[in-house]
Design a protein around this motif. Structure first.
Motif, PDB file in Angstrom:
ATOM      1  N   LEU A 217       0.840  -1.192   0.000  1.00 49.13           N
ATOM      2  CA  LEU A 217       0.000   0.000   0.000  1.00 49.13           C
ATOM      3  C   LEU A 217       0.878   1.245   0.000  1.00 49.13           C
ATOM      4  CD1 LEU A 217       0.358   0.912   3.167  1.00 49.13           C
ATOM      5  CD2 LEU A 217      -1.493  -0.709   3.551  1.00 49.13           C
ATOM      6  N   LYS A 218       0.222   2.387  -0.267  1.00 48.28           N
ATOM      7  CA  LYS A 218       0.985   3.630  -0.325  1.00 48.28           C
ATOM      8  C   LYS A 218       0.107   4.794   0.112  1.00 48.28           C
ATOM      9  CE  LYS A 218      -0.184   4.401  -5.171  1.00 48.28           C
ATOM     10  NZ  LYS A 218       0.333   4.501  -6.570  1.00 48.28           N
ATOM     11  N   TYR A 219       0.770   5.815   0.653  1.00 50.91           N
ATOM     12  CA  TYR A 219       0.122   7.079   0.954  1.00 50.91           C
ATOM     13  C   TYR A 219       0.841   8.175   0.180  1.00 50.91           C
ATOM     14  CZ  TYR A 219      -1.188  11.397   3.152  1.00 50.91           C
ATOM     15  OH  TYR A 219      -1.611  12.687   3.348  1.00 50.91           O
ATOM     16  N   LEU A 220       0.091   8.862  -0.658  1.00 51.67           N
ATOM     17  CA  LEU A 220       0.654  10.002  -1.398  1.00 51.67           C
ATOM     18  C   LEU A 220       0.022  11.295  -0.915  1.00 51.67           C
ATOM     19  CD1 LEU A 220       0.732   8.551  -5.047  1.00 51.67           C
ATOM     20  CD2 LEU A 220       2.473   8.414  -3.263  1.00 51.67           C
ATOM     21  N   SER A 221      -1.309  11.273  -0.721  1.00 48.03           N
ATOM     22  CA  SER A 221      -2.033  12.446  -0.242  1.00 48.03           C
ATOM     23  C   SER A 221      -3.458  12.002   0.089  1.00 48.03           C
ATOM     24  CB  SER A 221      -2.055  13.556  -1.289  1.00 48.03           C
ATOM     25  OG  SER A 221      -2.772  13.133  -2.430  1.00 48.03           O
ATOM     26  N   GLY A 222      -4.256  12.924   0.634  1.00 43.06           N
ATOM     27  CA  GLY A 222      -5.656  12.618   0.884  1.00 43.06           C
ATOM     28  C   GLY A 222      -5.878  11.914   2.197  1.00 43.06           C
ATOM     29  N   SER A 223      -6.809  10.972   2.216  1.00 42.90           N
ATOM     30  CA  SER A 223      -7.170  10.267   3.433  1.00 42.90           C
ATOM     31  C   SER A 223      -5.952   9.626   4.079  1.00 42.90           C
ATOM     32  CB  SER A 223      -8.209   9.194   3.133  1.00 42.90           C
ATOM     33  OG  SER A 223      -8.431   8.394   4.288  1.00 42.90           O
ATOM     34  N   THR A 224      -5.829   9.797   5.363  1.00 48.49           N
ATOM     35  CA  THR A 224      -4.643   9.286   6.065  1.00 48.49           C
ATOM     36  C   THR A 224      -4.721   7.789   6.319  1.00 48.49           C
ATOM     37  OG1 THR A 224      -5.627   9.865   8.181  1.00 48.49           O
ATOM     38  CG2 THR A 224      -4.139  11.477   7.176  1.00 48.49           C
TER      39      THR A 224
END
Lengths: 114, 114
Positions: free
Chosen positions: B48-55
């Motif tokens: 998975l990855k987080y780039l922006s938006g929902s934490t």
């Protein structure tokens, strides 16, 4: 499912010898990378490659290292004169785009320098 | 200095129990955050990855992670693990939108016991 393939899976070499590690990235990917992991240590970035030239490299990637895309499918990492401390697992990766961090990794090539 | 820390090198857990694998990073610049998994004899695969938006981000195989900017953390969780989740899990960060240059944590070996 398309995948990144690496050869050889394991190579043993004598100190001072040249080594070439080969990778076939996913066919529609444009960005290529080499990472390495020394046993017991973190996976470390070595180099990224785009449009037939190096786009970024780490301080590990000194003059002993070079990368090449000799044809439309292969991506190689050459170590000119191997040292004991080059012993590591070398991972090739590719990605379709830049900036998202979504890399597709190969299974790795284990290099043992004696 | 920019760094990524995975505090637990090994996490043993029984099947069907919940698990949390911890990841903290050190940075004063913007980050992209990732979890990769490496099954035995395979390459690293993006979970998975987080780039922006929902934490709160959801990934494959029932895993999720939450970006906590104030605590500079990106812990990975799964409510109920399976034997097949046994693998090495790597947290990785791209600092300041630095292309696809991943900085990895040291890895956490998840060992699921029957």
């Amino acid at each position: 499912e398309p995948e990144v393939t690496q050869t050889p899976s394991h190579q043993v070499t004598q100190m001072g010898q040249e080594v070439i590690l080969r990778c076939v990235p996913i066919s529609n990917h444009l960005y290529f990378y080499w990472y390495r992991q020394i046993l017991g240590q973190k996976v470390e970035f070595l180099v990224s490659f785009y449009n037939n030239e190096i786009s970024e490299k780490s301080e590990i990637f000194d003059d002993q290292f070079s990368v090449e895309r000799p044809d439309g499918s292969n991506f190689t990492l050459k170590i000119r004169s191997t040292k004991l401390e080059d012993s590591a697992m070398y991972f090739c990766a590719s990605s379709r785009t830049a900036g998202t961090g979504e890399l597709f990794f190969g299974e790795g090539s284990r290099l043992t320098v004696l | 200095a920019q760094s990524v820390t995975q505090l637990d090198s090994q996490v043993p857990v029984f099947e069907e129990a919940p698990v949390e694998l911890r990841c903290n990073y050190s940075s004063s610049v913007s980050v992209y955050l990732f979890w990769y998994v490496q099954y035995p004899n395979q390459g690293l695969q993006l979970l998975l990855k987080y780039l922006s938006g929902s934490t709160l981000v959801k990934g494959i195989n029932g895993f999720e992670a939450e970006f906590n900017k104030s605590q500079t953390s990106f812990h990975l969780r799964k409510p109920s693990v399976h034997i097949s989740d046994t693998a090495e899990y790597f947290c990785a960060v791209v600092f300041n939108n630095a292309g696809n240059m991943l900085t990895f944590g040291g890895g956490t070996r998840l060992m699921v016991k029957p």
